[in-house]
Scaffold this motif. Structure first.
Motif, short mmCIF file in Angstrom:
data_model
loop_
_atom_site.label_atom_id
_atom_site.label_comp_id
_atom_site.label_asym_id
_atom_site.label_seq_id
_atom_site.Cartn_x
_atom_site.Cartn_y
_atom_site.Cartn_z
N VAL A 171 5.75 -7.33 -2.05
CA VAL A 171 5.38 -7.86 -3.38
C VAL A 171 4.24 -8.86 -3.34
O VAL A 171 3.81 -9.35 -4.38
CB VAL A 171 6.59 -8.51 -4.11
CG1 VAL A 171 7.46 -7.45 -4.74
CG2 VAL A 171 7.37 -9.41 -3.19
N ALA A 211 6.78 -1.42 -1.28
CA ALA A 211 5.35 -1.28 -1.63
C ALA A 211 4.51 -1.86 -0.50
O ALA A 211 3.45 -2.42 -0.71
CB ALA A 211 5.04 -1.98 -2.93
N GLN A 212 5.03 -1.73 0.72
CA GLN A 212 4.29 -2.22 1.88
C GLN A 212 3.12 -1.29 2.19
O GLN A 212 3.01 -0.20 1.64
CB GLN A 212 5.19 -2.23 3.11
CG GLN A 212 6.37 -3.17 3.03
CD GLN A 212 7.08 -3.18 4.37
OE1 GLN A 212 6.81 -4.03 5.21
NE2 GLN A 212 7.99 -2.24 4.57
N ARG A 222 6.35 1.98 5.96
CA ARG A 222 7.32 2.52 5.00
C ARG A 222 8.49 3.26 5.64
O ARG A 222 9.64 3.00 5.33
CB ARG A 222 6.58 3.43 4.01
CG ARG A 222 7.49 3.97 2.92
CD ARG A 222 6.74 4.26 1.67
NE ARG A 222 6.08 3.08 1.18
CZ ARG A 222 4.79 2.99 0.87
NH1 ARG A 222 4.01 4.04 0.96
NH2 ARG A 222 4.28 1.86 0.45
N GLU A 277 6.97 3.27 -3.26
CA GLU A 277 5.59 3.69 -3.52
C GLU A 277 5.30 4.97 -2.75
O GLU A 277 6.02 5.35 -1.83
CB GLU A 277 4.61 2.58 -3.07
CG GLU A 277 4.14 1.69 -4.20
CD GLU A 277 3.30 2.44 -5.24
OE1 GLU A 277 2.96 3.61 -5.05
OE2 GLU A 277 2.97 1.85 -6.28
N ASP A 301 -4.17 8.84 0.28
CA ASP A 301 -3.94 7.97 -0.87
C ASP A 301 -3.86 8.77 -2.18
O ASP A 301 -2.96 8.55 -2.99
CB ASP A 301 -5.07 6.93 -0.98
CG ASP A 301 -4.73 5.82 -1.97
OD1 ASP A 301 -3.63 5.25 -1.84
OD2 ASP A 301 -5.54 5.54 -2.87
N HIS A 328 -0.93 11.80 -5.54
CA HIS A 328 -1.04 11.70 -7.01
C HIS A 328 -1.42 13.05 -7.62
O HIS A 328 -0.83 13.49 -8.59
CB HIS A 328 -2.13 10.69 -7.41
CG HIS A 328 -1.79 9.26 -7.14
ND1 HIS A 328 -0.72 8.62 -7.73
CD2 HIS A 328 -2.39 8.33 -6.35
CE1 HIS A 328 -0.70 7.35 -7.32
NE2 HIS A 328 -1.69 7.16 -6.48
N1 LIG Z 1 0.92 4.14 -7.26
C1 LIG Z 1 -0.33 3.76 -7.14
O1 LIG Z 1 -1.16 3.99 -8.01
C2 LIG Z 1 -0.78 3.05 -5.90
C3 LIG Z 1 -2.02 2.39 -5.90
C4 LIG Z 1 -2.41 1.71 -4.75
C5 LIG Z 1 -1.58 1.69 -3.64
N2 LIG Z 1 -0.39 2.35 -3.66
C6 LIG Z 1 0.49 2.36 -2.47
O2 LIG Z 1 1.13 1.09 -2.38
C7 LIG Z 1 1.21 0.67 -1.02
C8 LIG Z 1 0.58 -0.73 -0.92
O3 LIG Z 1 -0.79 -0.67 -1.26
P1 LIG Z 1 -1.60 -1.96 -1.75
O4 LIG Z 1 -2.91 -1.48 -2.20
O5 LIG Z 1 -0.75 -2.78 -2.67
O6 LIG Z 1 -1.79 -2.72 -0.34
P2 LIG Z 1 -1.90 -4.28 -0.04
O7 LIG Z 1 -2.60 -4.36 1.28
O8 LIG Z 1 -2.46 -5.02 -1.18
O9 LIG Z 1 -0.38 -4.76 0.13
C9 LIG Z 1 0.39 -4.39 1.24
C10 LIG Z 1 1.72 -5.15 1.28
O10 LIG Z 1 2.40 -4.78 2.49
C11 LIG Z 1 2.72 -5.94 3.24
N3 LIG Z 1 2.72 -5.61 4.66
C12 LIG Z 1 3.82 -5.28 5.37
N4 LIG Z 1 3.51 -5.00 6.63
C13 LIG Z 1 2.17 -5.15 6.76
C14 LIG Z 1 1.27 -5.00 7.83
N5 LIG Z 1 1.68 -4.66 9.04
N6 LIG Z 1 -0.04 -5.24 7.59
C15 LIG Z 1 -0.48 -5.59 6.35
N7 LIG Z 1 0.36 -5.73 5.29
C16 LIG Z 1 1.66 -5.52 5.49
C17 LIG Z 1 1.69 -6.98 2.80
O11 LIG Z 1 2.19 -8.27 3.05
C18 LIG Z 1 1.58 -6.67 1.32
O12 LIG Z 1 2.65 -7.26 0.61
C19 LIG Z 1 0.48 1.74 -0.20
O13 LIG Z 1 1.43 2.57 0.43
C20 LIG Z 1 -0.31 2.53 -1.20
O14 LIG Z 1 -0.41 3.91 -0.86
C21 LIG Z 1 0.01 3.02 -4.77
#
Ligand SMILES: NC(=O)c1ccc[n+]([C@@H]2O[C@H](COP(=O)([O-])OP(=O)(O)OC[C@H]3O[C@@H](n4cnc5c(N)ncnc54)[C@H](O)[C@@H]3O)[C@@H](O)[C@H]2O)c1
Length: 388
Positions: A15, A91-92, A97, A114, A202, A206
């Protein structure tokens, strides 16, 4: 009529991230609490109770405090051992995951996650099987289906507006800055294959559910991809090698012979009304949908342009489309899907966006990469729980 409040404890991991924070915590779970919970048709109210999970105690406690939440932890094991936690949400970053979901399923928690659910099809199927065997409920984010623009497009499809659907064209993308002269607006792991990055992994998940649900099931894929920008700069300003694909051009064949050509790119500049647009052309009409809007043109309102490069365009083509009205209050897509999942959890309603649907998304990504590597069109086999 039943009454009362059903509290659902949700361990929310990731989160502090882009998606986890804005869309899932703020716009979904906290928004449901702000509206007084989720009212079920049987009179009960579902009250989501988040437990924030993260790696950095300082960040996660500050986040909890900012939103008046009391429960947070840096230990996933602790959250999963808590009997008041019914659901594990993830949502990591993508590579984190599978291990986390596996642990949560083994702890008997329901799953909401996610996409992509895994980096390989084998792992994605493994998760779906494990979840089915454990008898838990599972859901995967398919947010684009609940966007106002796509809901309106789906309404047109269901109404028969298009006649016979011939083709679909989709454009997704924008310029993601390299990170040196302007900071990048996406996380750097997206550009490293070894960290779960790549535009195919990615975006193809979708495209799978959008095509499957809104138009027709995907039957084959041919993709071509590139790493257009081989060097980027990360969140700390350090130069790194971008090893993942950042642009992908794909042609999908759908059941019934519909051809869908979808471009996905983080190396293009936007000359469209929205960051994603889909056009459907059918024998009786066409429509173009973005995130929020949808415009249609019926065969009776179709102009008859004549090709003549010697004169300027004689018509304002863009003005000839008709806006499809909302006709309903269309809420945030992530929140709508969370509410569907919570209702499914508590009241047993039907729910199709599960780990099998998630695996179909990973399947398309995997076959897309294979198609690109081998330079050929690849059939997409049916995928679902093995029937007895
Ligand atoms: N549904 C959608 O439209 C959509 C859009 C973007 C991303 N996503 C998915 O959501 C997930 C997160 O994407 P995001 O863009 O929010 O990424 P982000 O880098 O902004 O966030 C990643 C989160 O994972 C945590 N984390 C846990 N282990 C980690 C590690 N080893 N290294 C780095 N961070 C770690 C981070 O602390 C952070 O909270 C991805 O799997 C992505 O495919 C979905």
């Amino acid at each position: 009529m039943a009454h009362g409040r059903e509290t659902v404890g949700i361990a929310m991991n990731g989160v502090t991230g882009r998606m986890g924070y804005r869309q899932h915590l703020l716009r979904s779970i906290l928004a449901v609490r702000e509206q007084g919970g989720l009212a079920l048709p049987d009179g009960r109210t579902v009250w989501p109770e988040p437990v924030l999970v993260g790696r950095d105690a300082e960040k996660i406690s500050a986040l909890a405090a900012r939103h008046g939440l009391e429960r947070w932890t840096t230990s996933l094991d602790e959250a999963l051992a808590d009997p008041s936690v019914a659901v594990y949400f993830d949502a990591q970053v993508t590579p984190a995951r599978v291990p986390a979901l596996t642990k949560a399923i083994e702890a008997g928690k329901h799953i909401y996650t996610e996409k992509p659910t895994a980096e390989t099809l084998e792992e994605a199927i493994g998760l779906a099987r494990l979840a089915d065997a454990a008898g838990i409920k599972h859901g995967v984010v398919q947010d684009k289906l609940f966007l106002p623009g796509l809901l309106k497009l789906k309404r047109l499809v269901d109404s028969g507006f298009f006649g016979r659907i011939l083709s679909v064209r989709g454009e997704f993308g924008y310029w993601v800055f390299e990170g040196d002269w302007q900071p990048a607006q996406r996380p750097s792991w997206n550009y490293r294959a070894e960290d779960g990055g790549g535009i195919i992994l990615d975006m193809f998940p979708h495209w799978r559910y959008v095509l499957d649900h809104v138009i027709a099931p995907v039957r084959s894929v041919y993709a071509e991809a590139r790493t257009d920008i081989p060097t980027r700069w990360d969140e700390q300003g350090r130069e790194y090698r971008a090893t993942a694909d950042d642009a992908a051009y794909a042609i999908f064949e759908l059941e019934g012979g519909v051809v869908a050509s979808l471009n996905s790119s983080w190396t293009t500049r936007v000359n469209r009304e929205e960051l994603v647009e889909f056009q459907i052309d059918g024998t009786h009409g066409s429509a173009v949908a973005g995130l929020r809007t949808c415009k249609a043109q019926h065969r009776t309102a179709t102009p008859k342009p004549v090709w003549n490069p010697d004169i300027p365009a004689t018509e304002d083509f863009l003005a000839q489309w008709q806006e499809v009205p909302d006709n309903a209050v269309l809420d945030n897509g992530f929140k709508v899907q969370w509410e569907m999942f919570l209702a499914h959890l508590v009241a047993d309603g039907p729910y199709h966006h599960d780990l099998w649907a998630g695996a179909r998304g990973v399947q398309l990504a995997e076959l897309g990469v294979q198609s690109w590597r081998e330079g050929r069109k690849i059939a997409v086999p049916e995928l679902g729980p093995a029937r007895a």
